[in-house]
Design an enzyme around this catalytic site. Structure first.
Site, PDB file in Angstrom:
ATOM      1  N   ASP A  34       1.513  -4.273   8.944  1.00  0.00           N
ATOM      2  CA  ASP A  34       0.333  -3.441   8.719  1.00  0.00           C
ATOM      3  C   ASP A  34      -0.869  -4.374   8.661  1.00  0.00           C
ATOM      4  O   ASP A  34      -0.972  -5.216   7.776  1.00  0.00           O
ATOM      5  CB  ASP A  34       0.483  -2.648   7.416  1.00  0.00           C
ATOM      6  N   PHE A  80       0.849  -1.192   0.000  1.00  0.00           N
ATOM      7  CA  PHE A  80       0.000   0.000   0.000  1.00  0.00           C
ATOM      8  C   PHE A  80       0.889   1.248   0.000  1.00  0.00           C
ATOM      9  O   PHE A  80       1.844   1.326   0.772  1.00  0.00           O
ATOM     10  CB  PHE A  80      -0.930   0.006   1.216  1.00  0.00           C
ATOM     11  N   TYR A 115     -11.283   2.049  10.432  1.00  0.00           N
ATOM     12  CA  TYR A 115     -12.476   2.364   9.647  1.00  0.00           C
ATOM     13  C   TYR A 115     -12.884   1.268   8.676  1.00  0.00           C
ATOM     14  O   TYR A 115     -13.904   1.390   8.004  1.00  0.00           O
ATOM     15  CB  TYR A 115     -12.303   3.678   8.883  1.00  0.00           C
ATOM     16  N   LYS A 116     -12.131   0.191   8.575  1.00  0.00           N
ATOM     17  CA  LYS A 116     -12.506  -0.893   7.670  1.00  0.00           C
ATOM     18  C   LYS A 116     -13.370  -1.901   8.430  1.00  0.00           C
ATOM     19  O   LYS A 116     -14.533  -1.648   8.705  1.00  0.00           O
ATOM     20  CB  LYS A 116     -11.250  -1.529   7.076  1.00  0.00           C
ATOM     21  N   ARG A 121     -12.363  -4.963  -7.152  1.00  0.00           N
ATOM     22  CA  ARG A 121     -12.140  -5.513  -5.816  1.00  0.00           C
ATOM     23  C   ARG A 121     -13.460  -5.568  -5.055  1.00  0.00           C
ATOM     24  O   ARG A 121     -14.168  -4.563  -4.948  1.00  0.00           O
ATOM     25  CB  ARG A 121     -11.125  -4.650  -5.061  1.00  0.00           C
TER      26      ARG A 121
END
Length: 407
Positions: A194, A125, A219-220, A366
């Protein structure tokens, strides 16, 4: 048996089916983007109203003490800890994932004098790699990237830190956390994981594998809301040596002594920087409590079942898309990614039908499977919509192509 009838059977037997009602889900929407922003728990607005109207509105500054605002970062961190296989005093909820990455990369470099290399993989990422660049520009770090099958071989005496994302954000492929952590330690390097696409979606055992550091977002899958505070993990054995570079006042041993000289707080509290975001922590705490109540093992089992069922549905509809994610559910996170040259337009056509997934450049569709609130009926319907979009050429409509061209 049709996919729809199979879905009905699966939903009837699903022990997590009742949790769907604990989330706000718009009518007519199938939400397959919970791996980017989790759905809103129904309890969150009331919790936020309590903080805003009562604690802030009535308690004012007194609420730092009476409402436990001072302790919120540590309290929420302690609740996240069992979700990632850590002890409560090893996790704190603070800042953003990017900021926590910077702090821990710098701390790791300081703990390995004479070594400057931070090893990661191309296609990680972006913010993970960008955070190395800031330290590299100051002459404190050196970036090294190696393909995933060459990471162990790239660990040499110059590597201070191996930094990887446990579940790849685009493909969803899992790293072998235990094996890579062991290889890094054998080379004398530290390891930073991560967990942004792992926490709350699949089991993680940081202490069992001997991890040194970890970060993750709120937040996921933790459903803490847009811009929710992140979290950071530091193994207890490193607490005494932890020297993070952002020496803000909330990381001070005595922040209200207002000393001109910095003395780091004891333990994980040293990783704090500025004043904690009380409103964000309040929302995050609701999501963390709900995910903990459901249980990560149960969520992971349903996630695997949902993704396998989606692939079965596509097969039943005769859809042949290139799967980017590993074909075995045990080797991927809670998502499926597919490659198509018109992935963006296909994604937009699905969104127009109420099936919300997302696109990752240059050509990946995705789809995330957040098992806390998705049903098997959702999955059957989403597969049918995708099959219809592909068969009809609906993605070729000008409005979808135009938006793709300017992205």
């Amino acid at each position: 048996m049709t996919p729809e009838s199979r879905a009905a059977e699966f939903d009837a037997a699903d022990p997590l089916a009742g949790y769907r009602d604990r989330f706000t889900l718009p009518e007519g929407v199938i939400y397959l983007d919970g791996n980017s922003l989790g759905a809103l728990p129904k309890a969150t607005p009331a919790a936020m109203a309590q903080v805003v109207e009562q604690e802030w509105g009535e308690g004012l500054i007194r609420s730092w003490n009476s409402a436990g605002w001072f302790e919120a970062a540590g309290r929420v961190g302690a609740k996240i800890a069992p979700l990632v296989g850590a002890a409560p005093h090893e996790v704190i909820a603070c800042d953003s994932t990017s900021v926590n990455l910077f702090k821990l990369i710098a701390a790791a470099l300081a703990m390995r004098p004479g070594r400057k290399v931070v090893l990661s993989e191309p296609g990680n990422f972006p913010t993970d790699i960008y955070m190395i660049a800031g330290l590299e520009a100051q002459g404190l770090a050196e970036r090294r990237l190696a393909q995933r099958d060459r990471l162990a071989a790239a660990l040499d005496g110059d590597v201070a830190l191996l930094m990887l994302t446990h579940v790849h954000y685009k493909a969803g492929a899992l790293h072998d956390m235990a094996a890579l952590t062991r290889a890094a330690h054998e080379a004398g390097a530290l390891v930073l994981w991560d967990l942004s696409h792992s926490t709350g979606a699949l089991p993680v055992e940081l202490n069992a594998v001997g991890a040194d550091f970890a970060v993750g977002c709120g937040y996921k899958y933790l459903c803490g809301g847009p811009g929710a505070p992140a979290f950071a993990f530091v193994a207890e054995r490193h607490h005494a040596d932890l020297a993070q570079p952002l020496t803000g006042w909330f990381g001070h041993a005595a922040p209200f002594a207002f000393s001109d000289d910095y003395t780091g707080a004891h333990g994980i509290d040293r990783l704090q920087c500025g004043t904690p975001p009380v409103l964000g922590l309040a929302a995050l705490e609701v999501g963390v409590d709900l995910i903990a109540e459901i249980g990560v093992d149960r969520l992971y089992a349903k996630s695997q079942a949902l993704s396998e069922f989606f692939l079965e549905c596509l097969m039943a509809h005769g859809v042949d898309l290139e799967l980017v994610s590993p074909p075995k559910s045990t080797e991927r996170g809670s998502q499926l990614s597919f490659r198509h040259p018109e992935a963006y337009a296909i994604c937009q056509a699905l969104i127009a039908r109420g099936v919300i997934g997302d696109f990752r450049a240059p050509d990946v569709l995705r789809l995330g499977f957040a098992p806390a609130y998705l049903s098997f009926a959702d999955i059957a319907d989403a597969a049918r919509h995708l099959a219809d979009v592909l068969a009809s050429g609906e993605w070729e409509r000008e409005e979808f192509q135009e938006r793709a061209a300017v992205t």
